[in-house]
Design a protein around this motif. Structure first.
Motif, short mmCIF file in Angstrom:
data_model
loop_
_atom_site.label_atom_id
_atom_site.label_comp_id
_atom_site.label_asym_id
_atom_site.label_seq_id
_atom_site.Cartn_x
_atom_site.Cartn_y
_atom_site.Cartn_z
N ARG A 81 92.39 48.81 64.98
CA ARG A 81 93.81 48.50 64.79
C ARG A 81 94.09 48.18 63.32
NH1 ARG A 81 96.40 44.33 63.90
NH2 ARG A 81 94.73 42.89 64.43
N GLU A 84 93.86 51.45 61.26
CA GLU A 84 95.03 52.31 61.46
C GLU A 84 96.25 51.74 60.75
OE1 GLU A 84 95.12 52.65 65.71
OE2 GLU A 84 93.75 54.37 65.70
N GLN A 85 96.37 50.41 60.75
CA GLN A 85 97.48 49.77 60.03
C GLN A 85 97.33 50.02 58.53
OE1 GLN A 85 100.21 48.23 61.31
NE2 GLN A 85 100.91 48.26 59.19
N TRP A 86 96.09 49.91 58.03
CA TRP A 86 95.85 50.16 56.61
C TRP A 86 96.24 51.58 56.25
CZ3 TRP A 86 92.86 53.56 53.86
CH2 TRP A 86 92.69 53.28 52.52
N ALA A 88 98.40 53.53 57.83
CA ALA A 88 99.85 53.68 57.91
C ALA A 88 100.51 53.11 56.65
CB ALA A 88 100.39 52.99 59.16
N ASP A 89 100.02 51.96 56.19
CA ASP A 89 100.56 51.37 54.96
C ASP A 89 100.32 52.28 53.76
OD1 ASP A 89 101.36 49.20 56.45
OD2 ASP A 89 99.69 47.91 55.81
#
Length: 163
Positions: A81, A84-86, A88-89
């Motif tokens: 998670r 994936e956040q990294w 997306a950023d």
């Protein structure tokens, strides 16, 4: 009962028994095929589950290496998670910076299109830029191994100095 009537009756009884036996055989064969289909579906589901677990483990390993200390002590699901956040950023920042970048000038765009239409010219242009504008493709083809190695070392030193 007279014998002539007995023969057709016997044939009718035998035919109905044969159909019943055949119907039982078809049901048994259909049951076997259904069991085979069910087993194949079960094996496919197990393989998909194993593949998914392998994929998640590989993703977690990659994200752990990328996130470093931030991923220490976290479960694989948390690491995935966070990774994936990294990503997306990073994508969001990349698209924002791409929007802020100036567009090609009309002259640069026409030069780009001209080079795209002539691959040999584009290759020569890349060689000229890569060698400081001093060489052409033919010059590189005619160079000795020692000259090529010296040129590569010089280009590598210049690239390292720019970093």
């Amino acid at each position: 009962m007279p014998l002539p009537l007995l023969v057709p009756a016997f044939a009718l009884i035998m035919a109905s028994l044969a159909l019943a036996a055949r119907a039982d055989m078809d049901h048994a064969a259909e049951a076997r095929r259904a069991a085979q289909r069910q087993e194949a579906a079960h094996q496919a589901a197990q393989q998909k589950s194993r593949d998914e677990a392998t994929k998640k483990a590989a993703m977690a390993r990659g994200y752990r290496g990328m996130l470093g200390a931030k991923a220490a002590g976290k479960s694989d699901a948390e690491v995935i998670r966070m990774g994936e956040q990294w990503q997306a950023d990073a994508m969001r920042q990349g698209s924002e910076s791409a929007r802020s970048q100036p567009r090609l000038t009309p002259e640069a765009a026409s030069a780009y299109r001209a080079n795209a239409a002539r691959p040999q010219a584009a290759a020569e242009d890349m060689v000229r830029r890569g060698t400081g504008g001093q060489r052409r493709v033919e010059d590189l083809e005619n160079m000795s191994e020692a000259e090529l190695e010296a040129m590569v070392r010089k280009a590598g030193a210049q690239g390292a100095a720019k970093r």
